[in-house]
Scaffold this active site. Structure first.
Site, PDB file in Angstrom:
ATOM      1  N   ARG A 153     -24.363   9.115 -13.102  1.00  0.00           N
ATOM      2  CA  ARG A 153     -24.370   9.422 -11.679  1.00  0.00           C
ATOM      3  C   ARG A 153     -25.785   9.694 -11.186  1.00  0.00           C
ATOM      4  O   ARG A 153     -26.195   9.235 -10.104  1.00  0.00           O
ATOM      5  CB  ARG A 153     -23.458  10.619 -11.414  1.00  0.00           C
ATOM      6  N   LEU A 182     -15.629  13.974 -20.421  1.00  0.00           N
ATOM      7  CA  LEU A 182     -15.775  13.197 -19.196  1.00  0.00           C
ATOM      8  C   LEU A 182     -15.605  14.160 -18.035  1.00  0.00           C
ATOM      9  O   LEU A 182     -14.818  15.111 -18.112  1.00  0.00           O
ATOM     10  CB  LEU A 182     -14.713  12.095 -19.103  1.00  0.00           C
ATOM     11  N   ASP A 183     -16.322  13.925 -16.944  1.00  0.00           N
ATOM     12  CA  ASP A 183     -16.118  14.742 -15.748  1.00  0.00           C
ATOM     13  C   ASP A 183     -14.664  14.645 -15.302  1.00  0.00           C
ATOM     14  O   ASP A 183     -13.976  13.653 -15.577  1.00  0.00           O
ATOM     15  CB  ASP A 183     -17.026  14.272 -14.615  1.00  0.00           C
ATOM     16  N   LYS A 184     -14.218  15.657 -14.588  1.00  0.00           N
ATOM     17  CA  LYS A 184     -12.840  15.690 -14.096  1.00  0.00           C
ATOM     18  C   LYS A 184     -12.458  14.393 -13.398  1.00  0.00           C
ATOM     19  O   LYS A 184     -11.383  13.831 -13.640  1.00  0.00           O
ATOM     20  CB  LYS A 184     -12.668  16.867 -13.128  1.00  0.00           C
TER      21      LYS A 184
END
Length: 324
Positions: free
Chosen positions: A254, A149-151
């Site tokens: 996104r 997962l992205d930060k």
């Protein structure tokens, strides 16, 4: 202990080595001479030591790896842990474990936690926490992390505790046998059908290599990407959408949401704007389901949205409950 104190303690672990440049190394680069003298260390690691001022030639500190050496030069090398060499060090942290057995872990990752060490984040990552939580996981590639997962994305991740389990999970994800669903809050009221599918390839944005974008595969490189979008709640300022992944491309949700004109709140990379209640991209991995790689039982995990996400929903008057 503060972070600076921890760093000081690590830097106290020093081993000094002394070498002399051989005739065959005359006129060569300093970093190559060090590799020949200490072949058990990588060239990149030795270059880091040079940049840190930990290498001296004839007692003079040299900070350029490309500096030339002469036969007979005395090289003094101080071996110290660099940030990169410490990337796989166990670090105790509070992990929100929502499911666990001897084969797998399912973690509810908070926003702000980096998953895997990388430049600028060599420590304090989920990988460091997993190494402290389970010593045996050190023998598994990437500490058992099979997807990321992205930060600034919160939510559920599955982690393998053995190489066999990891291989099975990787295959299941590739075969699209792992169901991953996200909640996203986006700008602008939703218009059109409440259920939509975005089937659009994703690749590097040709105008900004730090971003991803929907691309034409006939003109540039990229990979197929597919996301199902289901409207949960609509408001004057924005919408709450459930996003169901069929593929797992970098920044897929996104990019796909932005391509529809619905940039995620606070996703400044793709046109979003920060709000008082949300300063990170409004994306949360809320649902994870798969067949257990060993027992073949059905594993279903859910994670309610975190406080900042809930505050944003209330701020915009968007209603949500788990049943929806």
């Amino acid at each position: 202990m503060s972070e600076s104190e921890e760093t000081d303690d690590v830097l106290c672990e020093v081993e000094s080595r002394q070498f002399f440049v051989a005739n065959g190394q005359h006129g060569g680069r300093l970093d190559r001479a060090l590799v020949d003298a200490a072949p058990e260390f990588s060239r990149s690691y030795l270059q880091q030591l040079i940049e840190m001022g930990l290498v001296a030639v004839n007692t003079q500190v040299i900070r350029k790896a490309s500096s030339k050496v002469k036969a007979g030069d005395m090289l003094l090398l101080e071996l110290r842990p660099t940030p990169q060499s410490q990337a796989f060090t166990p670090q105790t942290m509070d992990l929100n474990v929502v499911f666990e057995d001897e084969h797998i872990l399912v973690i509810n990752k908070p926003a702000g936690l980096v998953v895997h060490p990388a430049p600028g984040n060599w420590s304090g990552t989920l990988l460091n926490g997993l190494l402290a939580y389970d010593k045996g996981i050190a023998s598994v590639p990437r500490a058992g992390i099979v997807h990321r997962l992205d930060k600034d994305t919160s939510g559920l991740m599955v982690v393998a505790r053995s190489r066999t389990t990891m291989d099975s999970l990787v295959q299941a994800i590739a075969a699209r046998e792992v169901s991953r669903q996200y909640l996203a809050v986006a700008h602008r009221p939703w218009i059109g059908q409440s259920r939509q599918t975005v089937d659009a390839p994703i690749g590097r944005d040709p105008r900004n290599r730090l971003r991803m974008a929907v691309v034409d595969l006939e003109k540039q490189s990229g990979k197929t990407a597919k996301t199902d979008l289901v409207l949960i709640a609509n408001g004057e300022n924005g919408c709450l959408v459930r996003c169901i992944l069929h593929t797992g491309r970098t920044h897929q949700i996104r990019v796909h949401m932005a391509s529809l004109g619905h940039s995620l709140v606070a996703d400044t990379v793709y046109g979003g704007t920060c709000l008082p209640d949300m300063t990170r991209q409004a994306l949360h991995a809320t649902y994870l389901a798969f067949l257990h790689p060993v027992t073949r039982e059905s594993i279903v995990c859910m994670a309610p949205p975190p406080d900042d996400f809930v505050s944003l929903l209330q701020f915009w008057g968007l209603r949500y409950n788990e049943e929806s």
